[in-house]
Design a protein around this motif. Structure first.
Motif, PDB file in Angstrom:
ATOM      1  N   ASP A 176       0.841  -1.198   0.000  1.00  0.00           N
ATOM      2  CA  ASP A 176       0.000   0.000   0.000  1.00  0.00           C
ATOM      3  C   ASP A 176       0.876   1.248   0.000  1.00  0.00           C
ATOM      4  OD1 ASP A 176      -2.749  -1.236   0.375  1.00  0.00           O
ATOM      5  OD2 ASP A 176      -1.657  -2.118   2.054  1.00  0.00           O
ATOM      6  N   GLY A 177       0.610   2.126  -0.944  1.00  0.00           N
ATOM      7  CA  GLY A 177       1.429   3.313  -1.103  1.00  0.00           C
ATOM      8  C   GLY A 177       2.554   3.124  -2.101  1.00  0.00           C
ATOM      9  N   ILE A 178       2.776   1.894  -2.536  1.00  0.00           N
ATOM     10  CA  ILE A 178       3.804   1.604  -3.539  1.00  0.00           C
ATOM     11  C   ILE A 178       3.157   1.124  -4.832  1.00  0.00           C
ATOM     12  CG2 ILE A 178       5.822   0.214  -4.111  1.00  0.00           C
ATOM     13  CD1 ILE A 178       6.363   2.228  -1.927  1.00  0.00           C
ATOM     14  N   LEU A 179       2.365   0.054  -4.739  1.00  0.00           N
ATOM     15  CA  LEU A 179       1.686  -0.471  -5.932  1.00  0.00           C
ATOM     16  C   LEU A 179       0.298   0.119  -6.111  1.00  0.00           C
ATOM     17  CD1 LEU A 179       2.618  -4.281  -5.842  1.00  0.00           C
ATOM     18  CD2 LEU A 179       3.747  -2.411  -7.076  1.00  0.00           C
ATOM     19  N   LEU A 180      -0.322   0.520  -5.018  1.00  0.00           N
ATOM     20  CA  LEU A 180      -1.669   1.080  -5.083  1.00  0.00           C
ATOM     21  C   LEU A 180      -1.826   2.116  -3.983  1.00  0.00           C
ATOM     22  CD1 LEU A 180      -4.285  -1.364  -3.536  1.00  0.00           C
ATOM     23  CD2 LEU A 180      -1.847  -1.579  -3.136  1.00  0.00           C
TER      24      LEU A 180
END
Length: 315
Positions: A176-180
């Protein structure tokens, strides 16, 4: 590698050599001599600490041949030099280099970043790492499976060359926060099921951190194990399903930043990677404290920028 790892950072090594300054000055060395490559950083630190020039030796492990590899001439016979190496190990590197310098009439004292119970010789100045596997910042790739496999083959006499250090770079990434996008924590507090459903429908970011995903080994997330099925389904749906998914076990680590960071740091070390990309700056700092040789990158998805994070305790 079954021993506990003792990570030694550039900062720790620099502070240690600085603490030795009075003793090193008393020796009146004319040069600090580093054995390439592991002894080179320590020789440079020592040369700055006591104000002497730095020179280098090159050692071929297979032939046990030592050569003077420096633009500086070898000091005159009778001069005293400080020979620097990263570790006094079970091999012959340090002994052969001492012999080489002494055959040229030099007085030799030795400084190594560490020594252990397998050391063939005890250095004059060294960190006691008996019972530990000392790991230096220029060896962080030793965590990776590929490096260990190559080194084992090389050490066993198979002549396949080691790859360049940067070729062993391996990544793990936060989710979370990297891919989405992250779902705000207030949504979970207001209606957990609705927040989870909302998260399942999110699309991946159009722009991801600029790394080769072929070098990524795992996704390490603070999401709890109970979310594994729906998390894996999202990853499979969007083309990330081949990466190992490591999730938090609530009974071991709570959902606080400290608990989540502890989970991630431990998981990163188990996965044997050199870099970890984290979306939360506080967690990035905590992870960097717990895994000091890991390259921790805080990724700001809004700004599409990464920041390399280092953290030491302050008293």
């Amino acid at each position: 590698m079954n021993k506990p790892v003792l990570p030694l950072t550039y900062e720790q090594l620099d502070h240690w050599i600085e603490s030795l300054q009075p003793a090193l000055l008393d020796e009146q060395f004319v040069a600090a001599v580093g054995i390439l490559r592991g002894g080179a950083p320590l020789a440079l630190m020592a040369s700055h600490a006591v104000g002497v020039p730095v020179a280098f030796l090159r050692y071929d492990r297979a032939s046990r041949v030592v050569t003077w590899d420096s633009s500086l001439p070898m000091p005159a016979p009778g001069s005293k030099v400080l020979l620097c190496e990263d570790i006094a190990g079970r091999g012959f590197t340090l002994l052969d280099c001492i012999d080489f310098l002494e055959r040229h009439g030099l007085i030799v004292r030795t400084l190594t970043g560490a020594f252990d119970e397998l050391s063939r010789t005890r250095p004059d100045f060294g960190t006691d790492a008996r019972g530990y596997f000392a790991l230096f910042p220029w060896e962080r790739q030793a965590y990776t499976d590929r490096y260990r496999e190559d080194w084992t083959n090389h050490d066993a006499g198979q002549r396949a060359p080691m790859s360049n250090d940067h070729e062993y770079a391996t990544y793990a990434i936060d989710l979370d926060g990297i891919l989405l996008p992250d779902v705000p924590s207030t949504r979970y507090n207001e209606d957990l099921q609705a927040a989870l459903n909302e998260r399942d429908l999110l699309l991946p970011f159009e722009s991801l951190p600029g790394i080769d995903l072929q070098r990524a080994r795992a996704i390490i997330t603070g999401r709890p194990e109970m979310d594994r099925e729906r998390t894996q389904a999202w990853l499979d749906r969007h083309g990330f399903g081949k990466l190992e998914l490591v999730m938090r076990t609530p009974g071991l680590h709570d959902h606080t930043p400290a608990g989540t960071a502890t989970h991630k740091a431990a998981a990163v070390l188990r996965c044997g990677v050199t870099h970890f990309i984290e979306s939360d700056p506080v967690q990035a700092i905590l992870i960097a404290q717990k895994a000091p040789l890991l390259r921790v990158i805080w990724w700001d998805a809004a700004a599409l920028s990464g920041t390399l994070v280092g953290a030491s305790g302050w008293r």
